[in-house]
Design a protein around this motif. Structure first.
Motif, short mmCIF file in Angstrom:
data_model
loop_
_atom_site.label_atom_id
_atom_site.label_comp_id
_atom_site.label_asym_id
_atom_site.label_seq_id
_atom_site.Cartn_x
_atom_site.Cartn_y
_atom_site.Cartn_z
N PRO A 1 22.62 46.15 20.47
CA PRO A 1 22.34 45.65 21.83
C PRO A 1 23.36 46.13 22.85
CG PRO A 1 22.09 43.91 20.20
CD PRO A 1 22.69 45.07 19.47
N LEU A 2 22.87 46.44 24.06
CA LEU A 2 23.69 47.06 25.10
C LEU A 2 23.44 46.34 26.43
CD1 LEU A 2 24.24 50.83 25.63
CD2 LEU A 2 23.31 49.51 27.52
N GLY A 3 24.50 46.18 27.23
CA GLY A 3 24.38 45.53 28.53
C GLY A 3 25.40 46.07 29.50
N ALA A 4 25.78 45.24 30.51
CA ALA A 4 26.71 45.70 31.54
C ALA A 4 27.47 44.52 32.12
CB ALA A 4 25.96 46.42 32.65
N PHE A 5 28.69 44.81 32.59
CA PHE A 5 29.43 43.85 33.41
C PHE A 5 28.88 43.94 34.83
CE2 PHE A 5 33.18 45.02 30.51
CZ PHE A 5 32.82 44.05 29.58
N LEU A 6 28.77 42.80 35.49
CA LEU A 6 28.30 42.78 36.88
C LEU A 6 29.21 41.85 37.67
CD1 LEU A 6 26.28 43.62 39.02
CD2 LEU A 6 24.74 41.82 38.22
N SER A 7 30.23 42.43 38.30
CA SER A 7 31.21 41.62 39.02
C SER A 7 30.73 41.21 40.40
CB SER A 7 32.52 42.41 39.16
OG SER A 7 32.34 43.51 40.05
N GLY A 8 29.77 41.95 40.95
CA GLY A 8 29.38 41.75 42.33
C GLY A 8 30.01 42.76 43.26
N GLY A 9 30.88 43.63 42.72
CA GLY A 9 31.45 44.71 43.50
C GLY A 9 30.51 45.91 43.55
N VAL A 10 30.88 46.90 44.34
CA VAL A 10 30.02 48.06 44.56
C VAL A 10 29.81 48.84 43.26
CG1 VAL A 10 29.82 50.25 45.79
CG2 VAL A 10 30.72 48.24 46.97
N ASP A 11 30.87 49.07 42.51
CA ASP A 11 30.80 49.99 41.37
C ASP A 11 29.94 49.44 40.24
OD1 ASP A 11 32.55 51.66 42.78
OD2 ASP A 11 34.28 50.57 41.99
N SER A 12 30.22 48.20 39.82
CA SER A 12 29.42 47.64 38.72
C SER A 12 27.98 47.44 39.17
CB SER A 12 30.02 46.33 38.24
OG SER A 12 29.94 45.31 39.22
N SER A 13 27.77 47.11 40.45
CA SER A 13 26.40 46.94 40.95
C SER A 13 25.64 48.26 40.92
CB SER A 13 26.43 46.39 42.37
OG SER A 13 27.05 45.11 42.42
N ALA A 14 26.31 49.35 41.27
CA ALA A 14 25.66 50.66 41.23
C ALA A 14 25.31 51.06 39.81
CB ALA A 14 26.58 51.71 41.87
N VAL A 15 26.20 50.76 38.86
CA VAL A 15 25.92 51.07 37.46
C VAL A 15 24.72 50.28 36.97
CG1 VAL A 15 26.81 50.86 35.10
CG2 VAL A 15 28.27 51.81 36.89
N PHE B 1 27.46 37.51 44.90
CA PHE B 1 27.07 38.91 45.09
C PHE B 1 26.48 39.48 43.80
CE2 PHE B 1 30.48 38.14 48.19
CZ PHE B 1 29.80 38.46 49.36
N ALA B 2 27.06 39.10 42.67
CA ALA B 2 26.50 39.52 41.38
C ALA B 2 25.09 38.98 41.22
CB ALA B 2 27.40 39.05 40.24
N ARG B 3 24.89 37.73 41.65
CA ARG B 3 23.56 37.12 41.52
C ARG B 3 22.52 37.88 42.35
NH1 ARG B 3 21.26 34.24 44.95
NH2 ARG B 3 23.22 33.76 46.03
N GLN B 4 22.91 38.34 43.55
CA GLN B 4 21.97 39.11 44.38
C GLN B 4 21.47 40.35 43.65
OE1 GLN B 4 23.08 39.97 48.49
NE2 GLN B 4 24.47 38.21 48.51
N VAL B 5 22.39 41.06 43.02
CA VAL B 5 22.01 42.27 42.30
C VAL B 5 21.17 41.92 41.08
CG1 VAL B 5 22.87 44.31 41.07
CG2 VAL B 5 24.05 43.49 43.14
N ALA B 6 21.57 40.87 40.37
CA ALA B 6 20.83 40.45 39.18
C ALA B 6 19.39 40.07 39.54
CB ALA B 6 21.54 39.28 38.51
N GLU B 7 19.23 39.36 40.65
CA GLU B 7 17.88 38.96 41.06
C GLU B 7 17.06 40.16 41.50
OE1 GLU B 7 18.46 36.00 44.04
OE2 GLU B 7 18.93 34.40 42.58
N ARG B 8 17.68 41.10 42.19
CA ARG B 8 16.95 42.27 42.66
C ARG B 8 16.40 43.08 41.50
NH1 ARG B 8 18.57 46.18 47.67
NH2 ARG B 8 17.09 47.86 47.30
N TYR B 9 17.17 43.19 40.42
CA TYR B 9 16.76 44.03 39.29
C TYR B 9 16.29 43.20 38.09
CZ TYR B 9 18.30 48.00 41.93
OH TYR B 9 18.41 48.97 42.91
#
Length: 637
Positions: free
Chosen positions: A261-275, A304-312
């Motif tokens: 299983p594979l996932g990602a860190f999502l801090s809410g910053g630009v870099d992790s959000s782009a990844v 901010f992390a939640r915004q990206v998580a909801e979008r994707y």
């Protein structure tokens, strides 16, 4: 992802003890809980702890070639191994596994020491060639994976993924290096290739070390790669954005290969959000994402992390860390890092890795984006200072700004624009010294006040600035931004960021992959003009604009927060008694390094709110924890 270890006798006459090799290998069992493997022959011992990620059934190590004359222990991932297999097969090499490890073995047979030029990934490995009587060590270009080694008093050689492997050898002499202490209190870490102990070394990023039987001398590491900032790309800004997106997509795609299983860190910053946005575009199923938040809103990016998580529509998990809840980790971190390490973001990094490992075995991160694109506030400040330095000669600046820097108060309580002391001090220096000054946790005058006269004499005139001078001499660029980016890649990124993530991830047997540190991507970004990176006073300009169609505006264009913790408050409140007891206690006093009156002043001024000495106090607290753990005062394992 794994842990490796080994012993080597340059004369080939010594038989190493299996029990000893097993013990030093297993001290890093957290790096590889799935399997362990040992190989011994006269004058050689190789050890491996395995975290199974690719080729779960046949990727055991040490791994050998067909006739058993070449053996390897390997930590990391080779992302282009599938492209190398047919090329090596065409040269006549037969593969018995589906692992990237076997690719390195045959690449060595085909190309010798030049094999590292063909490898794209994060790696540290040791390869033994019996026919050539050669032990070959290598570390990846950006130092994502670690390698430590030492020559022992009896002439034998010991190496391991973590320093604790080396120091666990009964013949290793635990003598602290004063120069390493100077570097630690300057930067918050001990800079590669130095270790906290004399006689131990880190193999530098982008270097190899070749040991041959019968060599009369002890060989030095050799560089095989360096980052070159040319800033000469002729791509238009729009075309560069398009190519950037394509290259990031390729770097992410290469890092999605896993049999677990594979996932990602999502801090809410630009870099992790782009990844995460890029991963979502490459995946048919929801991406697993993990975030850590704080109960102090000034340090909480979870919205901010939640915004990206909801979008994707990611499978998102969030944990909140509250003040006072995590301080038992101080001793755990001291054991994990083996050296004093003062980056307080190690606390939330440890926790986010712990949380991620409950759901995935591999996680992608956004580390490396700020270094590549000029994303730190210090980069913009440095360019502003350079504009002044370019107009006034050094002698005039020293006469004008030197006194201002000396007499201007250290106004921690004031709004940021009024905290000019550091800027005045930097303007009285040349570019390299000024950036070192900016990057220092405790600056020269603060370290001199902290250290005892006896300890200062033991430094023999050495200053942490020498680290920056040495690297700047190899930067080969006149571009002000490129110079400090190069220094970041050689110091901060390797010794702080990569060390933090490797140890925190491996503490939980979690493999962390960093697509924004793909060396081909990084080298391509280094060809872009600096004006593409910092534009209109905004850092990471081209990166943000390239991802504007893919990410929320609030995520892209908000002030950078960083993965920081409310340290000043913690040290005044839940940690207050612990700080005083530890820093004024017998262990720190008997070390002979620190002036007790200075330490007491730092504590009193911080607790009163008169000054913010959080950085200095945390650095001292983590140094005391290192001394205590290394003295055997805390048991782990």
């Amino acid at each position: 992802m794994c842990g490796i270890s080994g012993l080597f006798d340059p004369q080939g006459t010594r038989d190493f003890d299996r029990a000893l090799l097993s013990r030093i290998n297993n001290i890093q069992s957290h790096r590889g809980p799935d399997e362990d493997g040992l190989h011994l022959e006269p004058g050689l011992g190789l050890g491996h702890r395995r975290l199974s990620v690719i080729d779960l059934s046949t990727g055991q190590q040490p791994l050998f070639n067909e006739d058993g004359s070449v053996a390897i222990v390997f930590n990391g991932e080779i992302y282009n191994f599938r492209e190398l297999v047919p090329e090596l097969q065409a040269l006549g090499y037969r593969f018995r596994t589906r692992s990237d490890t076997e690719v390195i073995v045959h690449a060595w047979q085909a190309w010798g020491e030049a094999c590292v030029h063909r490898l794209r990934g994060m790696f540290a490995f040791a390869l033994w060639d019996r026919r050539q009587q050669t032990l070959f060590l290598a570390r990846d270009r950006l130092g994502v994976k670690p390698m430590h080694y030492a020559w022992l008093p009896d002439g034998s050689f010991v190496f391991g993924s973590e320093l604790k492997v080396v120091t666990a050898h009964p013949a290793f002499q635990h003598e602290i290096d004063p120069l390493a202490v100077e570097e630690y209190f300057a930067f918050g870490y001990v800079q590669d290739p130095r270790c906290i102990y004399q006689g131990a070394h880190k193999l530098p990023a982008g270097h190899t070390l070749t040991l041959r039987r019968g060599q009369g001398n002890r060989p030095e590491p050799k560089p095989y790669w360096d980052l070159h900032f040319t800033n000469d790309s002729r791509l238009s800004y729009a075309d560069a954005q398009a190519e950037l997106l394509a290259r990031v997509k390729e770097a992410v795609r290469l890092r999605l290969v896993a049999d677990v299983p594979l996932g990602a860190f999502l801090s809410g910053g630009v870099d992790s959000s782009a990844v995460v946005a890029t991963m979502a575009g490459l995946s048919d199923t929801p991406v697993h994402t993990c975030a850590i938040g704080f109960d102090d809103p000034k340090f909480n990016e979870s919205d901010f992390a939640r915004q990206v998580a909801e979008r994707y529509h990611t499978d998102h998990r969030l944990e909140i860390v509250s003040g006072g809840s995590d301080f038992d980790l101080i001793d755990t971190l001291a054991w994990l890092y083996d050296e004093p390490y003062a980056d307080s973001s190690a606390l939330p990094t440890y926790r986010v890795c712990q949380m991620a490992r409950k759901h995935v075995t591999v996680a992608l991160s956004g580390d490396g984006g700020d270094e590549a694109f000029g994303g730190y506030r210090r980069h913009r400040l440095h360019l502003g200072e350079e504009a002044v330095r370019g107009r006034l000669p050094l002698g005039l600046r020293r006469g004008l700004f030197g006194p201002l820097g000396h007499w201007y108060p250290k106004a921690d309580w004031a709004p940021r624009p009024l905290r000019a002391k550091t800027t005045f001090q930097a303007l009285a220096m040349d570019s390299v010294q000024a950036y070192c000054h900016t990057m220092s946790k405790l600056r020269d005058d603060e370290r001199r006040a902290l250290f005892t006269p006896e300890f200062q004499r033991s430094l023999g005139g050495y200053r942490a600035l020498d680290v920056f001078r040495r690297h700047a001499a190899n930067a080969h660029t006149d571009d002000p931004l490129a110079l400090v980016q190069y220094l970041d890649y050689k110091t901060w990124l390797v010794s702080d960021i990569n060390t933090k993530v490797d140890r925190a991830g491996m503490a939980h047997s979690l493999e962390v992959r960093e697509p924004l540190m793909d060396h081909e991507l990084v080298q391509w970004i280094a060809t872009l003009p600096s004006s593409y990176k910092i534009r209109g006073g905004e850092g990471k300009a081209i990166f943000k604009q390239a991802f504007e169609p893919l990410l929320p505006h609030d995520v892209l264009h908000r002030p950078k927060m960083g993965f920081s913790v409310p340290l000043a408050t913690w040290l005044r409140e839940p940690l207050k008694d612990r700080v005083r007891q530890a820093l004024l206690g017998e262990r720190m006093r008997d070390s002979g390094y620190f002036n007790p009156s200075t330490v007491r002043r730092l504590i009193d001024e911080h607790n009163s709110g008169l000054r913010d000495h959080a950085t200095a106090l945390w650095s001292l607290l983590m140094f005391e924890a290192f001394l205590r753990v290394s003295d055997g005062g805390v048991a782990h394992g």
